[in-house]
Design a protein around this motif. Structure first.
Motif, PDB file in Angstrom:
ATOM      1  N   CYS A  96       0.869  -1.193   0.002  1.00 43.79           N
ATOM      2  CA  CYS A  96       0.024  -0.077   0.064  1.00 43.79           C
ATOM      3  C   CYS A  96       0.642   1.335  -0.071  1.00 43.79           C
ATOM      4  O   CYS A  96       0.482   2.432  -0.439  1.00 43.79           O
ATOM      5  N   GLY A  97       2.020   1.105   0.457  1.00 48.89           N
ATOM      6  CA  GLY A  97       2.970   2.364   0.605  1.00 48.89           C
ATOM      7  C   GLY A  97       2.670   3.532   1.758  1.00 48.89           C
ATOM      8  O   GLY A  97       3.429   4.321   1.884  1.00 48.89           O
ATOM      9  N   TYR A  98       1.647   3.153   2.707  1.00 47.42           N
ATOM     10  CA  TYR A  98       1.293   3.952   3.534  1.00 47.42           C
ATOM     11  C   TYR A  98       1.034   3.411   5.017  1.00 47.42           C
ATOM     12  O   TYR A  98       1.019   4.271   6.122  1.00 47.42           O
ATOM     13  N   CYS A  99       1.166   2.200   5.092  1.00 43.69           N
ATOM     14  CA  CYS A  99       0.820   1.493   6.510  1.00 43.69           C
ATOM     15  C   CYS A  99       2.410   1.724   7.078  1.00 43.69           C
ATOM     16  O   CYS A  99       3.422   2.112   6.447  1.00 43.69           O
ATOM     17  N   CYS A 102       5.249  -0.472   5.543  1.00 38.29           N
ATOM     18  CA  CYS A 102       5.469  -0.098   4.199  1.00 38.29           C
ATOM     19  C   CYS A 102       6.518   1.209   4.688  1.00 38.29           C
ATOM     20  O   CYS A 102       7.627   1.562   3.815  1.00 38.29           O
ATOM     21  N   CYS A 110       3.360  -5.439   4.746  1.00 37.65           N
ATOM     22  CA  CYS A 110       2.308  -4.404   4.419  1.00 37.65           C
ATOM     23  C   CYS A 110       1.049  -4.962   5.020  1.00 37.65           C
ATOM     24  O   CYS A 110       0.692  -6.334   4.903  1.00 37.65           O
ATOM     25  N   LEU A 111       0.404  -4.148   5.819  1.00 39.08           N
ATOM     26  CA  LEU A 111      -0.896  -4.434   6.338  1.00 39.08           C
ATOM     27  C   LEU A 111      -2.023  -4.972   5.489  1.00 39.08           C
ATOM     28  O   LEU A 111      -3.024  -5.404   5.459  1.00 39.08           O
ATOM     29  N   ASN A 112      -1.742  -4.068   4.277  1.00 43.42           N
ATOM     30  CA  ASN A 112      -2.850  -4.173   2.938  1.00 43.42           C
ATOM     31  C   ASN A 112      -2.139  -4.739   1.928  1.00 43.42           C
ATOM     32  O   ASN A 112      -2.522  -4.703   0.760  1.00 43.42           O
TER      33      ASN A 112
END
Ligand SMILES: [Zn+2]
Ligand SMILES: [Zn+2]
Length: 343
Positions: A96-99, A102, A110-112
């Motif tokens: 996702c790039g934002y958790c 990441c 990554c959580l997503n």
């Protein structure tokens, strides 16, 4: 090609059916891959059986994908990827790039995490659309059918070993020599470890040696596995690939002081480890997931360099149902790899 074939399951646990679908166009940040080969991994069952939340049907599994880029979506022209590039996509199907993971650069956590076959349709198909950040370049020396299993089974074992505390010359044991373990033994030997293979039955000893193992322990021979490991000096690392909690537990007392149990075999049963088994010898137990797209690329490069290949059995996509169920019932001796005939 305006349509393409996929092997889908219409409902949880259902059979695979071959269906014609319109060829999907890659959206922004995505590319379409013409799939040449896709490995069948035990992890696919988590999606097919709706064992994870959010799984939708009909579902196309497959996260050991190898093929060629066929179309670049908007915004991917500047990524360095070109139409025709040979690429693999594994369990890491984009992050996702934002958790928090990441943002710390630990992309595989990554959580997503987008796993192909769960977050989007996977590789049991003639074409698949994936985020460009999931792509790993296949070296020329690797055929697509050999590259595909590297994207999950390969990277999981390779990365599990290279992130461990073992150093060249250390005693490293690989528990299980199936789809994961047969690669783990080859990687361990090529990394310079004194390599022990542990499996069930005396008949697998020759196979283990062919894979590069220096020692073989038959876990059914009567001597406890931990004693057999201690008689070799104790294992710095045990890479537990067998999805069998009892078998994993049986290796713990075979670890050396500060030895490390790296768990990659996915069992849901608890491990039966007493705290004193860990603390008196300062042993550690850790789980290890697969690896990022760069880790997959590293795995394939190392495999090309060292001449390491998965043992595979190829099956046409049309026979996905038969191949999947052979894997599920443990009837596949080697990694099953679906082929589309386009490679
Ligand atoms: Zn997998
Ligand atoms: Zn993330």
């Amino acid at each position: 090609m305006s349509t393409h074939r996929v092997a889908q399951v219409a409902f949880a646990g259902g059979p695979f059916e071959i269906v014609e679908r319109d060829v999907p166009r890659p959206g922004p940040g995505h590319v379409r891959i013409a799939v040449e080969a896709c490995g069948i991994c035990h992890g696919d069952a988590m999606f097919v059986n709706a064992g994870l939340p959010g799984v939708r049907f009909p579902l196309v599994p497959g996260h050991e994908i190898a093929g060629r880029i066929e179309e670049l979506g908007e915004g991917t022209q500047s990524t360095g990827w070109r139409v025709g590039d040979r690429v693999a996509v594994g369990w890491f199907g984009g992050s996702c790039g934002y958790c928090a993971a990441c943002r710390r650069g630990d992309l595989i956590l990554c959580l997503n995490l987008k796993v192909p076959g769960g977050a989007y349709d996977g590789g049991y198909a003639e074409a698949v659309v994936v985020p460009a950040d999931a792509l790993a370049r296949i070296p020329d020396a690797l055929a697509a059918v050999d590259a595909a299993p590297m994207a999950c089974a390969g990277v999981t074992t390779y990365n599990g070993l290279r992130t461990s505390s073992a150093r060249p010359g250390d005693l490293v044991a690989v528990l299980g020599i199936g789809g994961l373990g047969h690669l783990g033994v080859q990687y361990a030997a090529a990394m310079g470890f004194e390599t022990v293979a542990i499996a069930r039955g005396a008949d697998k000893a020759d196979y283990a040696k062919q894979l590069g193992a220096h020692h073989y322990i038959d876990s059914t021979a009567g001597t406890p596995v931990a004693d057999a490991l201690q008689s070799l000096g104790g294992a710095r690392v045990v890479l537990a690939t067998a999805a069998n909690s009892a078998a994993i537990t049986a290796t713990v007392d075979g670890l050396s002081h500060r030895g490390e149990l790296v768990v990659i075999g996915a069992d849901t049963e608890p491990l039966g480890i007493a705290p004193v088994q860990l603390l008196m010898r300062a042993r550690t137990v850790r789980g290890h997931p697969a690896g990022s797209a760069q880790d997959i690329q590293d795995t394939m490069a190392f495999s090309a360099l060292q001449g390491i290949r998965p043992m595979i059995e190829t099956v046409p996509l049309d026979r996905a149902d038969e191949a999947y169920h052979r894997m599920l019932h443990g009837a596949a001796r080697f990694r099953m790899v679906l082929t589309t005939g386009t490679g």
